[in-house]
Design an enzyme around this catalytic site. Structure first.
Site, PDB file in Angstrom:
ATOM      1  N   HIS A  62       6.375   7.040   5.638  1.00 36.89           N
ATOM      2  CA  HIS A  62       5.656   7.123   6.904  1.00 36.89           C
ATOM      3  C   HIS A  62       6.113   6.015   7.843  1.00 36.89           C
ATOM      4  O   HIS A  62       6.264   4.879   7.433  1.00 36.89           O
ATOM      5  CB  HIS A  62       4.159   6.922   6.685  1.00 36.89           C
ATOM      6  CG  HIS A  62       3.475   8.064   6.003  1.00 36.89           C
ATOM      7  ND1 HIS A  62       2.967   9.132   6.677  1.00 36.89           N
ATOM      8  CD2 HIS A  62       3.224   8.294   4.707  1.00 36.89           C
ATOM      9  CE1 HIS A  62       2.429   9.983   5.822  1.00 36.89           C
ATOM     10  NE2 HIS A  62       2.575   9.501   4.601  1.00 36.89           N
TER      11      HIS A  62
ATOM     12  N   MET B 112      -3.694  14.701  -0.829  1.00 34.28           N
ATOM     13  CA  MET B 112      -4.496  13.492  -0.654  1.00 34.28           C
ATOM     14  C   MET B 112      -4.815  13.172   0.804  1.00 34.28           C
ATOM     15  O   MET B 112      -5.062  12.011   1.137  1.00 34.28           O
ATOM     16  CB  MET B 112      -3.764  12.308  -1.295  1.00 34.28           C
ATOM     17  CG  MET B 112      -3.383  12.538  -2.756  1.00 34.28           C
ATOM     18  SD  MET B 112      -2.438  11.166  -3.411  1.00 34.28           S
ATOM     19  CE  MET B 112      -1.840  11.856  -4.961  1.00 34.28           C
TER      20      MET B 112
ATOM     21  N   HIS C 112       6.692  10.520  -6.553  1.00 39.51           N
ATOM     22  CA  HIS C 112       6.662  10.512  -5.091  1.00 39.51           C
ATOM     23  C   HIS C 112       8.051  10.749  -4.485  1.00 39.51           C
ATOM     24  O   HIS C 112       8.168  11.344  -3.407  1.00 39.51           O
ATOM     25  CB  HIS C 112       6.079   9.175  -4.613  1.00 39.51           C
ATOM     26  CG  HIS C 112       5.838   9.118  -3.135  1.00 39.51           C
ATOM     27  ND1 HIS C 112       4.998   9.996  -2.482  1.00 39.51           N
ATOM     28  CD2 HIS C 112       6.324   8.291  -2.189  1.00 39.51           C
ATOM     29  CE1 HIS C 112       4.991   9.705  -1.190  1.00 39.51           C
ATOM     30  NE2 HIS C 112       5.790   8.672  -0.981  1.00 39.51           N
TER      31      HIS C 112
ATOM     32  N   TYR D 134      -6.768   6.715   0.018  1.00 31.97           N
ATOM     33  CA  TYR D 134      -6.312   5.979  -1.180  1.00 31.97           C
ATOM     34  C   TYR D 134      -5.710   4.624  -0.852  1.00 31.97           C
ATOM     35  O   TYR D 134      -5.519   3.791  -1.728  1.00 31.97           O
ATOM     36  CB  TYR D 134      -5.335   6.816  -2.013  1.00 31.97           C
ATOM     37  CG  TYR D 134      -4.013   7.144  -1.356  1.00 31.97           C
ATOM     38  CD1 TYR D 134      -3.032   6.174  -1.163  1.00 31.97           C
ATOM     39  CD2 TYR D 134      -3.728   8.441  -0.934  1.00 31.97           C
ATOM     40  CE1 TYR D 134      -1.829   6.469  -0.552  1.00 31.97           C
ATOM     41  CE2 TYR D 134      -2.530   8.753  -0.330  1.00 31.97           C
ATOM     42  CZ  TYR D 134      -1.580   7.755  -0.143  1.00 31.97           C
ATOM     43  OH  TYR D 134      -0.403   8.057   0.462  1.00 31.97           O
ATOM     44  N   GLU D 135      -5.379   4.405   0.419  1.00 27.62           N
ATOM     45  CA  GLU D 135      -4.833   3.102   0.798  1.00 27.62           C
ATOM     46  C   GLU D 135      -5.942   2.052   0.893  1.00 27.62           C
ATOM     47  O   GLU D 135      -5.662   0.872   1.091  1.00 27.62           O
ATOM     48  CB  GLU D 135      -4.095   3.203   2.132  1.00 27.62           C
ATOM     49  CG  GLU D 135      -2.826   4.030   2.062  1.00 27.62           C
ATOM     50  CD  GLU D 135      -2.164   4.210   3.422  1.00 27.62           C
ATOM     51  OE1 GLU D 135      -1.340   3.372   3.792  1.00 27.62           O
ATOM     52  OE2 GLU D 135      -2.497   5.188   4.114  1.00 27.62           O
TER      53      GLU D 135
ATOM     54  N   HIS E 200      -4.471   7.001   4.867  1.00 23.35           N
ATOM     55  CA  HIS E 200      -5.038   7.716   3.716  1.00 23.35           C
ATOM     56  C   HIS E 200      -6.213   6.951   3.130  1.00 23.35           C
ATOM     57  O   HIS E 200      -6.230   5.724   3.131  1.00 23.35           O
ATOM     58  CB  HIS E 200      -3.975   7.890   2.619  1.00 23.35           C
ATOM     59  CG  HIS E 200      -2.758   8.653   3.043  1.00 23.35           C
ATOM     60  ND1 HIS E 200      -1.672   8.049   3.625  1.00 23.35           N
ATOM     61  CD2 HIS E 200      -2.472   9.978   2.964  1.00 23.35           C
ATOM     62  CE1 HIS E 200      -0.755   8.975   3.890  1.00 23.35           C
ATOM     63  NE2 HIS E 200      -1.209  10.155   3.499  1.00 23.35           N
TER      64      HIS E 200
ATOM     65  N   ALA F 174       2.272  16.975   2.881  1.00 16.78           N
ATOM     66  CA  ALA F 174       3.020  17.374   1.692  1.00 16.78           C
ATOM     67  C   ALA F 174       1.975  17.487   0.593  1.00 16.78           C
ATOM     68  O   ALA F 174       1.081  16.642   0.495  1.00 16.78           O
ATOM     69  CB  ALA F 174       4.050  16.311   1.340  1.00 16.78           C
TER      70      ALA F 174
END
Ligand code: HPA
Length: 273
Positions: free
Chosen positions: A61, A211, A247, A85-86, A83, A113
């Site tokens: 990104h 996610m 990933h 999750y970050e 996100h 994705a």
């Protein structure tokens, strides 16, 4: 819940820097950021220059807003999203959607994705999101409601706008490209799902898992924006094939589908009202 004052501060800052008045928003998922490079006469603003914006670090990104023209539409694109999750709050994850709305954006194209849960799909397929499952157990609208932004109990019966979906299907047909359709399930990550979780997710009615996207879609629905969701299925979800997920593979496949993906989104933009 977002504060109107903060949203309007960012809107005014952006408007003071560019005369563009975008009507379409675009949030680009992992490996799909190059679409922003197609924007003509771009005005770029790094997230680090935007007050109240979080800072994303996910690989694959970039971190900037790109505003300009594409296929005759004035658009604002997020090259890189935030996100859950970050470690960002859902307020931080969805703040850019509020800013887009304040800028005058009426239609929002959300891309990502994700993993294919439906075994009839293939890595490299694109999927039109028809609906979603929120499996994360939280919601970006939790907290006091800001009535200026939307209603307390928003309806989610048509988050993914039927007219825009129809348009995307029509463009895909004209371009002779395969566009799957299905339900996207939001999983918090950052760990990928287990095989048992994927069996559960399939049983629950999802065709793909990822996610992101769902928090932005809920906030867009709260703001009564039209949403189009396009997923790039980068891998079969965990346990479907006898191989581990990584990933790098996700980014690699997203990179391969890029041309088709860019073509589809451009086609949709061209034909949008
Ligand atoms: N699961 C969750 N998120 C993902 C996947 C996956 O298989 N692939 C890309 N993002």
């Amino acid at each position: 819940m977002h504060q109107s004052q903060e949203i309007n501060e960012v809107r005014d800052l952006i408007r003071s820097q560019t005369n563009y008045r975008p009507t379409v928003g675009l949030i680009l998922g992992s490996g799909l950021g190059t679409l922003a490079d197609e924007i003509e006469n771009p005005y770029r603003i790094p997230y680090s220059d935007i007050p109240h914006f979080a800072k994303s670090e996910a690989a694959g990104h970039a971190n900037e807003l790109v505003i300009g023209e594409l296929q005759g539409k004035t658009i604002v694109a997020m090259k890189g999203r935030f996100h859950y999750y970050e470690g960002f709050s859902l307020d931080e994850v969805t703040f850019p959607v509020r800013v887009m709305k304040a800028l005058g954006v009426e239609s929002l194209i959300l891309t990502n994705a994700c993993g294919a849960v439906n075994t009839a799909f293939h890595p490299g397929d694109l999927m039109l999101i028809t609906d979603h499952l929120n499996l994360v157990g939280t919601n970006p609208l939790i907290g006091p409601n800001n009535d200026e932004l939307g209603t307390r109990f928003p309806d989610l019966s048509q988050v993914y706008h039927p007219g825009l979906r129809q348009l995307a299907l029509q463009v895909a047909e004209e371009q002779n490209l395969t566009l799957q359709q299905g339900v996207y399930a939001w999983w918090s990550g950052p760990a990928y799902e287990t095989p048992a979780e994927i069996r559960m997710i399939r049983t629950l009615g999802a065709d793909a898992v990822g996610m992101s996207t769902v928090p932005e879609a809920i906030v867009a629905a709260h703001g009564r924006m039209k949403v189009l969701g396009i997923s790039c299925l980068t891998n079969m979800a965990c346990g479907i094939l006898d191989q581990p997920l990584n990933h790098e593979e996700v980014l690699e496949v997203a990179g391969k589908v890029r041309t088709t993906f860019v073509q589809l989104v451009k086609g949709v933009l061209e034909k949008m009202e």
